[in-house]
Design a protein around this motif. Structure first.
Motif, PDB file in Angstrom:
ATOM      1  N   SER A 199       0.831  -1.200   0.000  1.00  0.00           N
ATOM      2  CA  SER A 199       0.000   0.000   0.000  1.00  0.00           C
ATOM      3  C   SER A 199       0.868   1.252   0.000  1.00  0.00           C
ATOM      4  O   SER A 199       0.633   2.184  -0.775  1.00  0.00           O
ATOM      5  CB  SER A 199      -0.908   0.012   1.228  1.00  0.00           C
ATOM      6  OG  SER A 199      -1.549   1.246   1.373  1.00  0.00           O
ATOM      7  N   LEU A 200       1.866   1.258   0.864  1.00  0.00           N
ATOM      8  CA  LEU A 200       2.764   2.417   0.922  1.00  0.00           C
ATOM      9  C   LEU A 200       3.492   2.599  -0.404  1.00  0.00           C
ATOM     10  O   LEU A 200       3.699   3.721  -0.860  1.00  0.00           O
ATOM     11  CB  LEU A 200       3.773   2.244   2.061  1.00  0.00           C
ATOM     12  CG  LEU A 200       3.182   2.283   3.482  1.00  0.00           C
ATOM     13  CD1 LEU A 200       4.250   1.950   4.503  1.00  0.00           C
ATOM     14  CD2 LEU A 200       2.569   3.648   3.766  1.00  0.00           C
ATOM     15  N   SER A 201       3.856   1.468  -1.029  1.00  0.00           N
ATOM     16  CA  SER A 201       4.503   1.532  -2.337  1.00  0.00           C
ATOM     17  C   SER A 201       3.553   2.103  -3.375  1.00  0.00           C
ATOM     18  O   SER A 201       3.933   2.938  -4.199  1.00  0.00           O
ATOM     19  CB  SER A 201       4.960   0.129  -2.764  1.00  0.00           C
ATOM     20  OG  SER A 201       5.575   0.162  -4.024  1.00  0.00           O
ATOM     21  N   GLY A 202       2.281   1.653  -3.331  1.00  0.00           N
ATOM     22  CA  GLY A 202       1.287   2.170  -4.253  1.00  0.00           C
ATOM     23  C   GLY A 202       0.961   3.629  -3.998  1.00  0.00           C
ATOM     24  O   GLY A 202       0.713   4.395  -4.927  1.00  0.00           O
ATOM     25  N   ILE A 203       0.955   4.000  -2.725  1.00  0.00           N
ATOM     26  CA  ILE A 203       0.649   5.389  -2.364  1.00  0.00           C
ATOM     27  C   ILE A 203       1.767   6.328  -2.813  1.00  0.00           C
ATOM     28  O   ILE A 203       1.525   7.502  -3.105  1.00  0.00           O
ATOM     29  CB  ILE A 203       0.435   5.498  -0.838  1.00  0.00           C
ATOM     30  CG1 ILE A 203      -0.891   4.844  -0.450  1.00  0.00           C
ATOM     31  CG2 ILE A 203       0.444   6.952  -0.383  1.00  0.00           C
ATOM     32  CD1 ILE A 203      -1.095   4.731   1.046  1.00  0.00           C
ATOM     33  N   MET A 204       2.994   5.788  -2.901  1.00  0.00           N
ATOM     34  CA  MET A 204       4.124   6.634  -3.260  1.00  0.00           C
ATOM     35  C   MET A 204       3.924   7.349  -4.596  1.00  0.00           C
ATOM     36  O   MET A 204       4.234   8.537  -4.726  1.00  0.00           O
ATOM     37  CB  MET A 204       5.413   5.801  -3.321  1.00  0.00           C
ATOM     38  CG  MET A 204       6.098   5.616  -1.996  1.00  0.00           C
ATOM     39  SD  MET A 204       6.705   7.191  -1.355  1.00  0.00           S
ATOM     40  CE  MET A 204       7.192   6.693   0.285  1.00  0.00           C
ATOM     41  N   LEU A 205       3.401   6.627  -5.591  1.00  0.00           N
ATOM     42  CA  LEU A 205       3.228   7.234  -6.909  1.00  0.00           C
ATOM     43  C   LEU A 205       2.258   8.416  -6.875  1.00  0.00           C
ATOM     44  O   LEU A 205       2.615   9.512  -7.303  1.00  0.00           O
ATOM     45  CB  LEU A 205       2.780   6.170  -7.922  1.00  0.00           C
ATOM     46  CG  LEU A 205       3.832   5.112  -8.279  1.00  0.00           C
ATOM     47  CD1 LEU A 205       3.235   4.071  -9.205  1.00  0.00           C
ATOM     48  CD2 LEU A 205       5.040   5.760  -8.927  1.00  0.00           C
ATOM     49  N   PRO A 206       1.021   8.221  -6.368  1.00  0.00           N
ATOM     50  CA  PRO A 206       0.139   9.392  -6.282  1.00  0.00           C
ATOM     51  C   PRO A 206       0.608  10.424  -5.268  1.00  0.00           C
ATOM     52  O   PRO A 206       0.341  11.614  -5.425  1.00  0.00           O
ATOM     53  CB  PRO A 206      -1.216   8.794  -5.875  1.00  0.00           C
ATOM     54  CG  PRO A 206      -0.896   7.475  -5.286  1.00  0.00           C
ATOM     55  CD  PRO A 206       0.323   6.986  -6.003  1.00  0.00           C
ATOM     56  N   LEU A 207       1.331   9.980  -4.206  1.00  0.00           N
ATOM     57  CA  LEU A 207       1.840  10.936  -3.234  1.00  0.00           C
ATOM     58  C   LEU A 207       2.872  11.851  -3.886  1.00  0.00           C
ATOM     59  O   LEU A 207       2.845  13.075  -3.705  1.00  0.00           O
ATOM     60  CB  LEU A 207       2.472  10.199  -2.047  1.00  0.00           C
ATOM     61  CG  LEU A 207       3.070  11.087  -0.942  1.00  0.00           C
ATOM     62  CD1 LEU A 207       1.998  11.992  -0.353  1.00  0.00           C
ATOM     63  CD2 LEU A 207       3.723  10.233   0.142  1.00  0.00           C
TER      64      LEU A 207
END
Length: 536
Positions: free
Chosen positions: A256-264
């Motif tokens: 999740s954190l990895s996935g959030i990194m892109l939009p973050l």
């Protein structure tokens, strides 16, 4: 026994990659046609308004999914390898419940929080309000359909994902164009909001497709595989719901954190880039337009060129997970090496192609030749992003899901610093943001490569990669010369590009065949094409 299974496993892996790649190409072609029309309807400013809302949508979607779809794929693949079919179905049911709640919560939060984001200047252009509320229902729908995709991919069945992606894109694009055109007379903000409605409509159509495939799989496996799986699994242990939830949580949080990194990172771009462009002397409208060139035109072209590597990464996760659960270390190494070789084989020439033809491509596709300089900076990102995608898939398949997010976090810090520093320099401007994006991708890729080597022993074959590079440079020279000559003779940019790319591709393939960078076995392993070659 292993030798007999390996080719089948390899064929299944390549078939899945091929199916996803074809679907990805179809989706991107449809999407590109959509952007061609939409960018001409909305213009750079309208695209910029749309793009200001989209990163927040991606961030909310990443949080709502919480990495669970990839976790489903990993755990499902493991249970299928152990023939625990009932356990695999239990994983899906539990994850679906979790995603229903998280998707609904984030969807409502974005809908009711859109005004607050505008009022507090987190979104600097108030015209993005309608895009925000139009995107909010899609969060719930995409979250639900992602659980179905993760489960079916765990079975290494990529056809449902492929078909659902095409259906989703068709409905999305149709909705975007219809509503954007219909609402344009009321203003750009309404037109951008109308275009944003496409995400929800497309997700609903895709969900219907995945539900169909899920029930068909359930019927097909109910009598044979489920019964066989239960009898073989009785000698092991039956995993409890609490244990499954713990495993899902353990895997999904870093994913999740990895996935959030892109939009973050995209949201950090949203906060930093327009502001620093204004500091460099641009008006709000000019900053919005340049931001649209970067995020709505240059970056999508890079993503278009990495369709194959994205498909490889998706197929790698269950394939690596299955091999890892069975203790097949050699197969893990072979899968990793094969995927990386195929990634570099395609990514290197695409980097050169995008650099050579940046201006005519942007002129024909988006009617925005001013975005060419940004695109040239990002061209090398095709190669680096391919490496990053494949290595992330390998690490996730190994259950090392924390590592990619840490690497992305480190690279994101570097990007923010470079964005803040370079974008405000008038000589760089929006190109400074492009260089920051390239540094972000490159650093994450290098860090991932280190850890893949540490856990699998894999390292990139430098000699082989140099063959691709040399062949790509020669290809680039052929494309450059032939394009300019054909353009002079015909006066048609699209025709000149098509013939130049075709000729360059033949040169690239011919050089690799002559130098041993590509052999008959490689071609035979390509689905459909290989069948005809074997018969010849």
């Amino acid at each position: 026994m292993t030798e007999k299974k390996s080719p089948n496993a390899a064929n299944l892996f390549l078939k899945g990659t091929f199916i996803l790649t074809v679907a990805g190409l179809v989706v991107k072609v449809i999407g590109s046609l959509n952007w061609i029309i939409l960018s001409r309807v909305l213009g750079g400013e309208g695209i910029g308004i749309y793009q200001m809302a989209f990163p927040l949508y991606l961030l909310a979607l990443s949080i709502s999914s919480a990495g669970i779809p990839v976790a489903i794929s990993i755990i499902t693949a493991e249970k299928i390898a152990l023939q625990d079919y009932r356990g695999a179905n239990g994983v899906f049911r539990l994850s679906l419940i979790l995603l229903t709640f998280t998707g609904m919560a984030l969807s409502l939060l974005l809908f009711f929080g859109a005004g607050w984001l505008i009022d507090h200047r987190i979104i600097r252009d108030a015209r993005a309000y309608y895009s925000l509320i139009a995107l909010s229902p899609a969060i719930f729908l995409v979250t639900i359909l992602s659980s179905f995709r993760g489960y079916l991919q765990g079975w290494q069945t990529m056809t449902p994902t492929a078909i659902s992606q095409i259906i989703e894109q068709l409905f999305r694009v149709a909705t975007m164009l219809i509503f954007a055109a219909a609402l344009l007379p009321r203003g750009l903000e309404y037109a951008a909001g109308g275009a944003s409605l496409g995400a929800g409509v497309g997700a609903l159509a895709a969900l219907a497709v995945l539900v169909y495939y899920y029930w068909r799989l359930k019927i097909n496996t109910k009598h044979e595989q489920f019964s066989q799986g239960e009898s073989r699994y009785e000698s092991r242990y039956e995993e409890s719901s609490i244990s499954i939830i713990r495993r899902i949580t353990k895997l999904s949080i870093p994913i999740s954190l990895s996935g959030i990194m892109l939009p973050l990172v995209a949201n950090l771009d949203l906060l930093v880039v327009p502001v620093r462009l204004e500091d460099a002397g641009y008006s709000v409208e000019q900053a919005t337009e340049l931001f649209g060139y970067l995020t709505g035109m240059a970056v999508p072209l890079v993503n278009l060129a990495t369709i194959l590597t994205a498909s490889l990464a998706t197929s790698l996760v269950p394939a690596i997970s299955k091999a890892y659960s069975l203790g097949e270390k050699q197969q893990i190494l072979q899968r990793t090496a094969g995927a990386m070789r195929l990634a570099n084989l395609t990514a290197v020439p695409f980097s050169v192609l995008l650099w050579i033809l940046a201006e005519p491509i942007l002129s024909v596709v988006y009617h925005a030749p001013r975005a060419a300089d940004i695109t040239k900076v990002l061209a090398i990102g095709v190669f680096l992003l391919g490496i990053h995608q494949v290595t992330t898939g390998v690490l996730q398949g190994l259950g090392r899901t924390t590592i990619p997010v840490i690497n992305m976090g480190v690279s994101a810090v570097a990007k923010v610093f470079l964005n803040w520093t370079l974008t405000a320099i008038p000589a760089f401007g929006i190109q400074g943001a492009a260089w920051a994006t390239l540094a972000d991708i490159g650093l994450a890729a290098v860090l991932n490569l280190y850890f893949v080597y540490r856990f699998t022993g894999f390292h990139i074959d430098i000699g082989e990669t140099l063959k691709y590079a040399v062949a790509a440079v020669v290809m680039g020279a052929v494309i450059y010369l032939s394009y300019n000559w054909l353009l002079l003779v015909t006066g048609n940019e699209l025709f000149a590009m098509a013939l130049a790319i075709l000729g360059g591709g033949v040169v690239y393939g011919g050089i690799l065949l002559a130098t041993g960078g590509l052999n008959r076995r490689d071609i035979e392993r390509i689905p459909l094409i290989g069948i005809f070659l074997k018969k010849s």
